[in-house]
Design a protein around this motif. Sequence first.
Motif, PDB file in Angstrom:
ATOM      1  N   UNK A 140      74.844  37.160  66.485  1.00 43.78           N
ATOM      2  CA  UNK A 140      74.864  38.007  67.784  1.00 43.78           C
ATOM      3  C   UNK A 140      73.931  39.269  67.366  1.00 43.78           C
ATOM      4  N   UNK A 141      73.148  39.417  66.288  1.00 44.25           N
ATOM      5  CA  UNK A 141      72.275  40.465  65.823  1.00 44.25           C
ATOM      6  C   UNK A 141      70.650  39.689  65.792  1.00 44.25           C
ATOM      7  N   UNK A 142      70.082  40.277  66.817  1.00 45.94           N
ATOM      8  CA  UNK A 142      68.734  39.777  66.614  1.00 45.94           C
ATOM      9  C   UNK A 142      67.769  40.185  65.495  1.00 45.94           C
ATOM     10  N   UNK A 143      67.744  39.394  64.417  1.00 41.75           N
ATOM     11  CA  UNK A 143      66.820  39.967  63.250  1.00 41.75           C
ATOM     12  C   UNK A 143      65.380  40.175  63.445  1.00 41.75           C
ATOM     13  N   UNK A 144      64.954  39.054  64.330  1.00 40.11           N
ATOM     14  CA  UNK A 144      63.467  39.164  64.489  1.00 40.11           C
ATOM     15  C   UNK A 144      63.227  40.543  65.183  1.00 40.11           C
ATOM     16  N   UNK A 145      64.116  40.931  66.277  1.00 43.66           N
ATOM     17  CA  UNK A 145      63.654  42.009  67.085  1.00 43.66           C
ATOM     18  C   UNK A 145      64.058  43.198  66.296  1.00 43.66           C
ATOM     19  N   UNK A 146      64.943  43.171  65.356  1.00 44.56           N
ATOM     20  CA  UNK A 146      65.274  44.200  64.378  1.00 44.56           C
ATOM     21  C   UNK A 146      64.015  44.443  63.418  1.00 44.56           C
ATOM     22  N   UNK A 147      63.378  43.403  62.832  1.00 47.95           N
ATOM     23  CA  UNK A 147      62.142  43.681  62.032  1.00 47.95           C
ATOM     24  C   UNK A 147      61.062  44.270  62.557  1.00 47.95           C
ATOM     25  N   UNK A 148      61.022  43.793  64.040  1.00 50.26           N
ATOM     26  CA  UNK A 148      59.753  44.547  64.827  1.00 50.26           C
ATOM     27  C   UNK A 148      60.044  45.977  65.257  1.00 50.26           C
ATOM     28  N   UNK A 149      61.206  46.107  65.176  1.00 53.66           N
ATOM     29  CA  UNK A 149      61.700  47.628  65.671  1.00 53.66           C
ATOM     30  C   UNK A 149      61.144  48.298  64.100  1.00 53.66           C
ATOM     31  N   UNK A 150      61.724  47.742  62.901  1.00 53.19           N
ATOM     32  CA  UNK A 150      61.440  48.507  61.909  1.00 53.19           C
ATOM     33  C   UNK A 150      59.987  48.686  61.378  1.00 53.19           C
ATOM     34  N   UNK A 151      59.121  47.905  61.626  1.00 56.57           N
ATOM     35  CA  UNK A 151      58.029  47.829  61.277  1.00 56.57           C
ATOM     36  C   UNK A 151      57.066  48.585  62.532  1.00 56.57           C
ATOM     37  N   UNK A 152      57.622  48.585  63.623  1.00 57.04           N
ATOM     38  CA  UNK A 152      57.131  49.548  64.591  1.00 57.04           C
ATOM     39  C   UNK A 152      57.532  50.944  64.202  1.00 57.04           C
ATOM     40  N   UNK A 153      58.424  51.411  63.764  1.00 56.67           N
ATOM     41  CA  UNK A 153      58.764  52.703  63.327  1.00 56.67           C
ATOM     42  C   UNK A 153      57.959  53.013  61.950  1.00 56.67           C
ATOM     43  N   UNK A 154      57.713  52.148  61.168  1.00 50.83           N
ATOM     44  CA  UNK A 154      56.918  52.432  60.091  1.00 50.83           C
ATOM     45  C   UNK A 154      55.364  52.586  60.474  1.00 50.83           C
ATOM     46  N   UNK A 155      54.805  52.109  61.422  1.00 52.31           N
ATOM     47  CA  UNK A 155      53.600  52.450  62.047  1.00 52.31           C
ATOM     48  C   UNK A 155      53.382  53.489  62.879  1.00 52.31           C
ATOM     49  N   UNK A 156      54.674  53.938  63.563  1.00 49.37           N
ATOM     50  CA  UNK A 156      54.430  54.994  64.431  1.00 49.37           C
ATOM     51  C   UNK A 156      54.616  56.379  63.290  1.00 49.37           C
ATOM     52  N   UNK A 157      55.465  56.223  62.230  1.00 47.31           N
ATOM     53  CA  UNK A 157      55.586  57.274  61.231  1.00 47.31           C
ATOM     54  C   UNK A 157      54.237  57.449  60.449  1.00 47.31           C
ATOM     55  N   UNK A 158      53.515  56.431  60.300  1.00 49.97           N
ATOM     56  CA  UNK A 158      52.103  56.559  59.657  1.00 49.97           C
ATOM     57  C   UNK A 158      51.104  57.275  60.503  1.00 49.97           C
ATOM     58  N   UNK A 159      51.215  56.991  61.731  1.00 50.17           N
ATOM     59  CA  UNK A 159      50.363  57.776  62.680  1.00 50.17           C
ATOM     60  C   UNK A 159      50.782  59.178  62.897  1.00 50.17           C
ATOM     61  N   UNK A 160      51.929  59.496  63.030  1.00 50.15           N
ATOM     62  CA  UNK A 160      52.543  60.872  63.092  1.00 50.15           C
ATOM     63  C   UNK A 160      52.044  61.613  61.748  1.00 50.15           C
ATOM     64  N   UNK A 161      51.934  60.936  60.735  1.00 47.21           N
ATOM     65  CA  UNK A 161      51.607  61.483  59.406  1.00 47.21           C
ATOM     66  C   UNK A 161      50.135  61.812  59.363  1.00 47.21           C
ATOM     67  N   UNK A 162      49.468  60.872  59.870  1.00 45.67           N
ATOM     68  CA  UNK A 162      48.026  61.366  59.927  1.00 45.67           C
ATOM     69  C   UNK A 162      47.824  62.217  60.970  1.00 45.67           C
ATOM     70  N   UNK A 163      48.478  62.348  62.190  1.00 45.77           N
ATOM     71  CA  UNK A 163      48.134  63.241  63.167  1.00 45.77           C
ATOM     72  C   UNK A 163      48.139  64.903  62.537  1.00 45.77           C
ATOM     73  N   UNK A 164      49.440  64.972  61.721  1.00 41.78           N
ATOM     74  CA  UNK A 164      49.757  66.286  61.323  1.00 41.78           C
ATOM     75  C   UNK A 164      49.141  66.449  59.740  1.00 41.78           C
TER      76      UNK A 164
END
Length: 286
Positions: free
Chosen positions: A107-131
Amino acid sequence: MEDTLKHLKDITNKLSDLPTLPTVVSQITQLMQNPRTSAAEVGEAITTDQSLTSKTLKLVNSAFYGFPGRIKTITHAIVILGFTTVKNIVLTASILNVIGKTGKSKEFDQEAFWLHSVSTGAIAKVLAELYKHKISEEAFIGGLLHDLGKVIINHCVVDLFEEVLIYRDKHNCLLKDAEKGVLKVTHQEIGSWVAERWKLPSNLTAVIQYHHNPELAGDYKEITGLVHLADIFARALGSGSGGDNSIPIVSETIWNDMNFNSIDLPKFLERAEDEITKASIFLQAI
């Protein structure tokens, strides 16, 4: 507080058979605390684990880092990418090797979960570079692994996780609220317990424990705040799934501290989406 600790102890007792990380991970962490440690010494430590060496070289030669096929040894990878990046690659590969990228609950979409996780990492990286924060690599790994506790619950106590998912659907709430309703503790507490057991770096442990309330992260408020915002933006963009259909409330403290209103939002979102595409390659390479 006592109630929370009791429930956390009850659940962690059920995690007693959770595998440990390879010895090489703690060896690398210790080596890197010594400023005199050479790339050759770290490379030698990693190569004692053939499986980990293979995965590390596969990752550093992926399109994510832009050196496809050019890096032949761990020592060369350290020289090109730096100690921190290679340490984080080894750490991530080790964790995913232990817990796997597939979960037990249907009942838990693991593929979608890891896409969310890697997306969070990618956005955090962009934020770190912006600041202009010099922690973009750490922010990426922090984002990738911030929801470690969810994976652990799904991996080790799937019967309880199924109850959490039923509660989530019944109340249409965030997964962390469903966890609180069923388990009396959340993936933050469980994830941080596992992180401490595995002796993960303090900044990563703080991200795992406080990404929903980063103002409590003390010395690691900066990186935790980046991951907090990245998690929310990943959800808003609909990139994968954190396990529910809701978006957490933004920490006003972090938003104001980072003066986010001054950011060029269209430009930021364009960079974020580009980085998410690149980061997906990272996950595929593991």
